[in-house]
Design a protein around this motif. Sequence first.
Motif, PDB file in Angstrom:
ATOM      1  N   VAL A   1       5.978  -9.330  12.983  1.00  0.00           N
ATOM      2  CA  VAL A   1       5.795  -9.828  14.341  1.00  0.00           C
ATOM      3  C   VAL A   1       4.324 -10.215  14.514  1.00  0.00           C
ATOM      4  O   VAL A   1       3.519 -10.094  13.579  1.00  0.00           O
ATOM      5  CB  VAL A   1       6.212  -8.770  15.382  1.00  0.00           C
ATOM      6  CG1 VAL A   1       7.702  -8.488  15.294  1.00  0.00           C
ATOM      7  CG2 VAL A   1       5.429  -7.466  15.184  1.00  0.00           C
ATOM      8  N   ALA A   2       3.992 -10.693  15.678  1.00  0.00           N
ATOM      9  CA  ALA A   2       2.591 -11.038  15.943  1.00  0.00           C
ATOM     10  C   ALA A   2       1.715  -9.805  15.721  1.00  0.00           C
ATOM     11  O   ALA A   2       2.074  -8.703  16.154  1.00  0.00           O
ATOM     12  CB  ALA A   2       2.436 -11.555  17.366  1.00  0.00           C
ATOM     13  N   PRO A   3       0.584  -9.943  15.035  1.00  0.00           N
ATOM     14  CA  PRO A   3      -0.266  -8.789  14.717  1.00  0.00           C
ATOM     15  C   PRO A   3      -0.585  -7.957  15.946  1.00  0.00           C
ATOM     16  O   PRO A   3      -0.988  -8.480  16.988  1.00  0.00           O
ATOM     17  CB  PRO A   3      -1.522  -9.434  14.125  1.00  0.00           C
ATOM     18  CG  PRO A   3      -1.053 -10.750  13.589  1.00  0.00           C
ATOM     19  CD  PRO A   3       0.026 -11.203  14.522  1.00  0.00           C
ATOM     20  N   GLY A   4      -0.372  -6.634  15.803  1.00  0.00           N
ATOM     21  CA  GLY A   4      -0.698  -5.720  16.880  1.00  0.00           C
ATOM     22  C   GLY A   4       0.411  -5.483  17.876  1.00  0.00           C
ATOM     23  O   GLY A   4       0.302  -4.582  18.704  1.00  0.00           O
ATOM     24  N   THR A   5       1.495  -6.251  17.811  1.00  0.00           N
ATOM     25  CA  THR A   5       2.562  -6.091  18.794  1.00  0.00           C
ATOM     26  C   THR A   5       3.704  -5.219  18.289  1.00  0.00           C
ATOM     27  O   THR A   5       4.631  -4.934  19.040  1.00  0.00           O
ATOM     28  CB  THR A   5       3.140  -7.462  19.200  1.00  0.00           C
ATOM     29  OG1 THR A   5       3.699  -8.099  18.042  1.00  0.00           O
ATOM     30  CG2 THR A   5       2.050  -8.352  19.765  1.00  0.00           C
ATOM     31  N   GLY A   6       3.663  -4.804  17.044  1.00  0.00           N
ATOM     32  CA  GLY A   6       4.726  -3.972  16.509  1.00  0.00           C
ATOM     33  C   GLY A   6       4.379  -2.502  16.542  1.00  0.00           C
ATOM     34  O   GLY A   6       3.301  -2.098  17.001  1.00  0.00           O
ATOM     35  N   ASP A   7       5.304  -1.686  16.033  1.00  0.00           N
ATOM     36  CA  ASP A   7       5.076  -0.242  15.980  1.00  0.00           C
ATOM     37  C   ASP A   7       5.224   0.298  14.563  1.00  0.00           C
ATOM     38  O   ASP A   7       5.403   1.496  14.366  1.00  0.00           O
ATOM     39  CB  ASP A   7       6.027   0.493  16.921  1.00  0.00           C
ATOM     40  CG  ASP A   7       7.493   0.237  16.609  1.00  0.00           C
ATOM     41  OD1 ASP A   7       7.769  -0.544  15.675  1.00  0.00           O
ATOM     42  OD2 ASP A   7       8.354   0.816  17.289  1.00  0.00           O
ATOM     43  N   VAL A   8       5.177  -0.584  13.567  1.00  0.00           N
ATOM     44  CA  VAL A   8       5.253  -0.194  12.163  1.00  0.00           C
ATOM     45  C   VAL A   8       4.080  -0.825  11.425  1.00  0.00           C
ATOM     46  O   VAL A   8       3.793  -2.012  11.599  1.00  0.00           O
ATOM     47  CB  VAL A   8       6.580  -0.630  11.519  1.00  0.00           C
ATOM     48  CG1 VAL A   8       6.615  -0.218  10.050  1.00  0.00           C
ATOM     49  CG2 VAL A   8       7.767  -0.046  12.261  1.00  0.00           C
ATOM     50  N   LYS A   9       3.421  -0.016  10.592  1.00  0.00           N
ATOM     51  CA  LYS A   9       2.256  -0.494   9.854  1.00  0.00           C
ATOM     52  C   LYS A   9       2.429  -0.155   8.382  1.00  0.00           C
ATOM     53  O   LYS A   9       2.999   0.884   8.037  1.00  0.00           O
ATOM     54  CB  LYS A   9       0.982   0.157  10.391  1.00  0.00           C
ATOM     55  CG  LYS A   9      -0.319  -0.437   9.879  1.00  0.00           C
ATOM     56  CD  LYS A   9      -1.505   0.271  10.511  1.00  0.00           C
ATOM     57  CE  LYS A   9      -2.820  -0.389  10.123  1.00  0.00           C
ATOM     58  NZ  LYS A   9      -2.949  -1.732  10.691  1.00  0.00           N
ATOM     59  N   PHE A  10       1.950  -1.033   7.516  1.00  0.00           N
ATOM     60  CA  PHE A  10       2.015  -0.773   6.080  1.00  0.00           C
ATOM     61  C   PHE A  10       0.730  -0.094   5.631  1.00  0.00           C
ATOM     62  O   PHE A  10      -0.377  -0.619   5.817  1.00  0.00           O
ATOM     63  CB  PHE A  10       2.212  -2.071   5.303  1.00  0.00           C
ATOM     64  CG  PHE A  10       2.339  -1.860   3.819  1.00  0.00           C
ATOM     65  CD1 PHE A  10       3.479  -1.283   3.279  1.00  0.00           C
ATOM     66  CD2 PHE A  10       1.308  -2.222   2.954  1.00  0.00           C
ATOM     67  CE1 PHE A  10       3.609  -1.077   1.922  1.00  0.00           C
ATOM     68  CE2 PHE A  10       1.424  -2.029   1.591  1.00  0.00           C
ATOM     69  CZ  PHE A  10       2.581  -1.451   1.074  1.00  0.00           C
ATOM     70  N   ASP A  11       0.900   1.109   5.052  1.00  0.00           N
ATOM     71  CA  ASP A  11      -0.236   1.866   4.525  1.00  0.00           C
ATOM     72  C   ASP A  11      -0.447   1.439   3.074  1.00  0.00           C
ATOM     73  O   ASP A  11       0.301   1.841   2.182  1.00  0.00           O
ATOM     74  CB  ASP A  11       0.050   3.357   4.622  1.00  0.00           C
ATOM     75  CG  ASP A  11      -1.139   4.211   4.188  1.00  0.00           C
ATOM     76  OD1 ASP A  11      -2.150   3.630   3.742  1.00  0.00           O
ATOM     77  OD2 ASP A  11      -1.048   5.445   4.292  1.00  0.00           O
TER      78      ASP A  11
ATOM     79  N   ALA B   1      -1.056   4.363   0.428  1.00  0.00           N
ATOM     80  CA  ALA B   1       0.110   5.142   0.016  1.00  0.00           C
ATOM     81  C   ALA B   1       1.280   4.267  -0.390  1.00  0.00           C
ATOM     82  O   ALA B   1       2.227   4.742  -1.014  1.00  0.00           O
ATOM     83  CB  ALA B   1       0.531   6.083   1.138  1.00  0.00           C
ATOM     84  N   GLY B   2       1.242   2.982  -0.022  1.00  0.00           N
ATOM     85  CA  GLY B   2       2.327   2.076  -0.376  1.00  0.00           C
ATOM     86  C   GLY B   2       3.599   2.311   0.409  1.00  0.00           C
ATOM     87  O   GLY B   2       4.702   2.109  -0.116  1.00  0.00           O
ATOM     88  N   VAL B   3       3.492   2.724   1.674  1.00  0.00           N
ATOM     89  CA  VAL B   3       4.670   3.001   2.490  1.00  0.00           C
ATOM     90  C   VAL B   3       4.478   2.392   3.873  1.00  0.00           C
ATOM     91  O   VAL B   3       3.359   2.117   4.320  1.00  0.00           O
ATOM     92  CB  VAL B   3       4.912   4.520   2.634  1.00  0.00           C
ATOM     93  CG1 VAL B   3       5.255   5.136   1.289  1.00  0.00           C
ATOM     94  CG2 VAL B   3       3.707   5.215   3.248  1.00  0.00           C
ATOM     95  N   PHE B   4       5.612   2.159   4.550  1.00  0.00           N
ATOM     96  CA  PHE B   4       5.579   1.743   5.939  1.00  0.00           C
ATOM     97  C   PHE B   4       5.541   2.980   6.828  1.00  0.00           C
ATOM     98  O   PHE B   4       6.296   3.926   6.626  1.00  0.00           O
ATOM     99  CB  PHE B   4       6.805   0.895   6.282  1.00  0.00           C
ATOM    100  CG  PHE B   4       6.752  -0.503   5.727  1.00  0.00           C
ATOM    101  CD1 PHE B   4       6.165  -1.531   6.456  1.00  0.00           C
ATOM    102  CD2 PHE B   4       7.284  -0.784   4.482  1.00  0.00           C
ATOM    103  CE1 PHE B   4       6.121  -2.811   5.948  1.00  0.00           C
ATOM    104  CE2 PHE B   4       7.247  -2.063   3.967  1.00  0.00           C
ATOM    105  CZ  PHE B   4       6.658  -3.085   4.698  1.00  0.00           C
ATOM    106  N   VAL B   5       4.669   2.966   7.815  1.00  0.00           N
ATOM    107  CA  VAL B   5       4.514   4.083   8.742  1.00  0.00           C
ATOM    108  C   VAL B   5       4.973   3.615  10.112  1.00  0.00           C
ATOM    109  O   VAL B   5       4.509   2.588  10.626  1.00  0.00           O
ATOM    110  CB  VAL B   5       3.051   4.566   8.807  1.00  0.00           C
ATOM    111  CG1 VAL B   5       2.927   5.754   9.738  1.00  0.00           C
ATOM    112  CG2 VAL B   5       2.547   4.921   7.408  1.00  0.00           C
ATOM    113  N   GLU B   6       5.893   4.360  10.711  1.00  0.00           N
ATOM    114  CA  GLU B   6       6.453   3.981  11.996  1.00  0.00           C
ATOM    115  C   GLU B   6       5.782   4.754  13.130  1.00  0.00           C
ATOM    116  O   GLU B   6       5.207   5.812  12.921  1.00  0.00           O
ATOM    117  CB  GLU B   6       7.960   4.224  12.004  1.00  0.00           C
ATOM    118  CG  GLU B   6       8.707   3.442  10.927  1.00  0.00           C
ATOM    119  CD  GLU B   6      10.203   3.688  10.971  1.00  0.00           C
ATOM    120  OE1 GLU B   6      10.687   4.218  11.994  1.00  0.00           O
ATOM    121  OE2 GLU B   6      10.901   3.355   9.997  1.00  0.00           O
TER     122      GLU B   6
END
Length: 962
Positions: free
Chosen positions: A654-664, A667-672
């Motif tokens: 989604v548009a940067p900053g508007t979501g609630d999931v980030k890729f670390d 660690a190579g994982v998605f963080v919700e």
Amino acid sequence: MPFFVVFIFLLAASAWAGNYCKLSADSIPTWRGVPFLKQNAEKLKAADAEKAERDTLRLKTSGSKTIQVTVGDGGTEVEQELHLSVSGEATDGVYIDAVLSDVGREAGSERTATLREVDEVHFRVETEHLFLHLGDMTWKESTLGLSGLERATLGVAAGVKAGHSRVRGAFGFDELHSIHSTFQGVDGQQKGYLLSTGTSEAYVAVVPNSETVFLNGVKLKRNEDYVVNYAGGVLDFLGAIIPGVEDEIRVEFDAYNSGGMQILKAADGSYRGKHLWLDVMGFELSSDTARLRRNTWTDEDRELLKKDKGKKFERPDSLGELERPWMLRRMGARLRGQLWNHAYADLEIGASQADTNTLSHQVGGPSGKAYRWFLSSDSTEMQRYSPIRVEFAGDYLQEGFIQKNYQGTDRNWDSYLLKENWDLDTAQIAGSLRYDEISLRLKLPAAYFLGMEWGYRRSLTEEENWNSSRARAFLLHKNNATESEISFIRVVSFNAYEMERYQGTARAEVKTGMFRPFGSAAYGVWLKDSEEIQNDHSEKADVKSGLNIVGENWNTKGTLFGTRARTGTSFKNLSDSLQIAGFEHSANISLRTFSFSHILQYKRTILDTAGSSNSWISEESLDWGNSNSPFSGRASYRLGLTREVPYVPIYKAVAPGTGDVKFDSLAGVFVEGVDNGDYVYEGMGRSDSADAVRASSAAMTLSFSLIPRAFGIRHGVLRDLEFSFDGESEGRDTTGKNLFLPPFWNSKLRELTSGLFNGELSILWNEVQNRGSIEYKVGTESEKRNTSQGYFENRIWHRLDFVYAGRKNELWELIPGLEIVKLETFQKMDWKIYEATASWKRKLPLHFYVMPKGWIRKGDGKDEMGSLDAFLRQGALVLGFDDEEMIHAENEFSATYVTTDNEILPYQMVSGFGKGTTFRNAATITVDANEYLSLGFSYVIRFGNAESGVFQKMSMEARAYF
């Protein structure tokens, strides 16, 4: 003969025959109708006094409208959903059913049906004699034996019903294509069958509820015998249905096809008299050339299609193969009637015409007719009217009529039926088809029946030289309690070579009582006349027996089965080519506070070409207790061997900053659950880039709660304690191992392809006067993911939760904790986290409250580059308002200070806060204005020297229920 001439002729014949025949009811659906029309009309006439009150309740409207706007530093995201349903009686005898569903969500990069736009709109008005349907619909034709149709489309449909007659018609558009898939089962596999198996489709997005599933030629029931995951196109069988390698699975379904645009024209009519039934049907499916001209074809494409002579196109550009516009037209009529309450006739005629390129006059398509007939001197099951029953059946299908799709209910040329009963291979069958059968059954005393039947199948095309004749003599015993039969069969066929079969079969079943034994057996020999086949003699024996024990609230069923096939150059020197042995067992029990279900199948197969192999599947579940029980819980166990494509989480950018999931990235994982995410979670989808693999899996779950005071303990510490546990373990291996137990420790989990296990034990102490509580939790979790870089994580945690509520309007809480994490992904990392949070909540007048909070976290660890350390201190103040009815508002301001010697840390270690100071203010407001309207607002701002700048995100949501 023109189609409508046949229709008029059959309609006139039905009127003439009406006084001389009587028809028994069957299962063919006729008028959709509203069954309570007449009942409601009578109630209205008899209850005029209540009419004013009922008028306000006739038409019911329900639904919701949601609009969510999220504004972040990188842009704006807008999502909206609309669900509206209107149904009921609009006025006397007029019923309305309207649905409007609009989910404004575009498909993501992964091609899964879950990400498709879910849009539906239809309006239907219906009276006792008329109906009109506008919008999305599924048009279904299932009254004929030779032709049928079930297709989702967008358009208009209308119908008229007068007396015993009904006429319907439909016109619609769609972007679908029909797919026919046939494949064999896999021993031990109940779930995970891909619908695209046996087709040339690399991926299919299945239209929900469009599938028809057959197992060994028998149609299965959706959600009772099987379920389909439409997102991934995966078929799962349910209950005791476990296909094996000897079973044939056939699926017919529609799939989304964005490149195809079709028009549907359909009409049908029926007459349901007291003495005779008549059905006529016709439909036309064709490419929508008008839309293709506007949206798809270039001028060069159209010219190329007009000059088409049926050969492969040679396009001057690099585009893919140009699809030809096509047309298929099918129609038919069916007449059913009875004379003297028992003489029965079922006659049907059909026609089909196809065009493989509607723009070219030089290219046509197959066309042909079909006929089907069935005549019986006594159609009653137990021959109530005559001691001798004679039946004639048959069909004739011209080559141009035969279609894999759009078949009717008869399916007399089913591939499994031909192979099992007639020794015919459908791959070797072509041309026009003819089938004839005659049977004779004699009724004997004591519910016995003696019968003989003979059938013949052949091709009427001169170039096709194949045929098969089948004769069967049988003795049948049948009543309400038992059923048994002995048959002797002879089959002579010529397909690729001449073959002769002699076979005997027997079956018996007890259908009532507590103990219900059953069994079946078959033995046959085959003689093949072919110079190419060395082992031209063979024999095969099948046996199955078991016992079904049925109680009031329970049942158990056990079955033993076996198969043995031998081949050789003569019957004196036969050698084993196939051996199958196995057993099945199922059990169910349902009591007031206890329930148990169990299914188990084991099969051992020995092939002379592949050696021996084992397969199994097992599922057990156990529930005990209820909310008032001192000890209650649930346990389950699952064991399986399957072939599947792995499922992965789908994250939509989604548009940067508007979501609630980030890729670390570290660690190579998605963080919700983050503030400034770049993704949103869309659900689970099939990984299209991965191939289907053989997977052995095992899983267990266990959860329970123990409340000692429910045993009657009234004194001591045990009276105030509650114990609970929640855990699960699951393992999956694709390297050829066979799993019988899931992993319970890390060393076992590392040996598998993927899996996880976790468990948490909780001990809760409640003060006798509810002035406070203490809860201790200890848990562990390990997970291995099947990723390209590898992923293995182990966590152990301890938590204490102290709550004090002894003072009025105050709540004190202290939560210390320890977490130990070991992570292996791009690199090896491990750390320990010591933390504690403390809060004091004070209620204020006028529904306000204030809550200061404190949080400290100390993390120490290391990675391959060196040490990891972080010290987080946070102070926060929360001001809120909660009237517990309509408005809940809260504003939290926090200051977080992190010190560390590292520039980059794992997200989990510091919860996403960077080195330095971060000020964060989060405001949320939710308003439930009434039961029909709710509003939501949230605003987050982060700034400080730990942030790259000032980050802001605002989200507004409104939802209306009606």
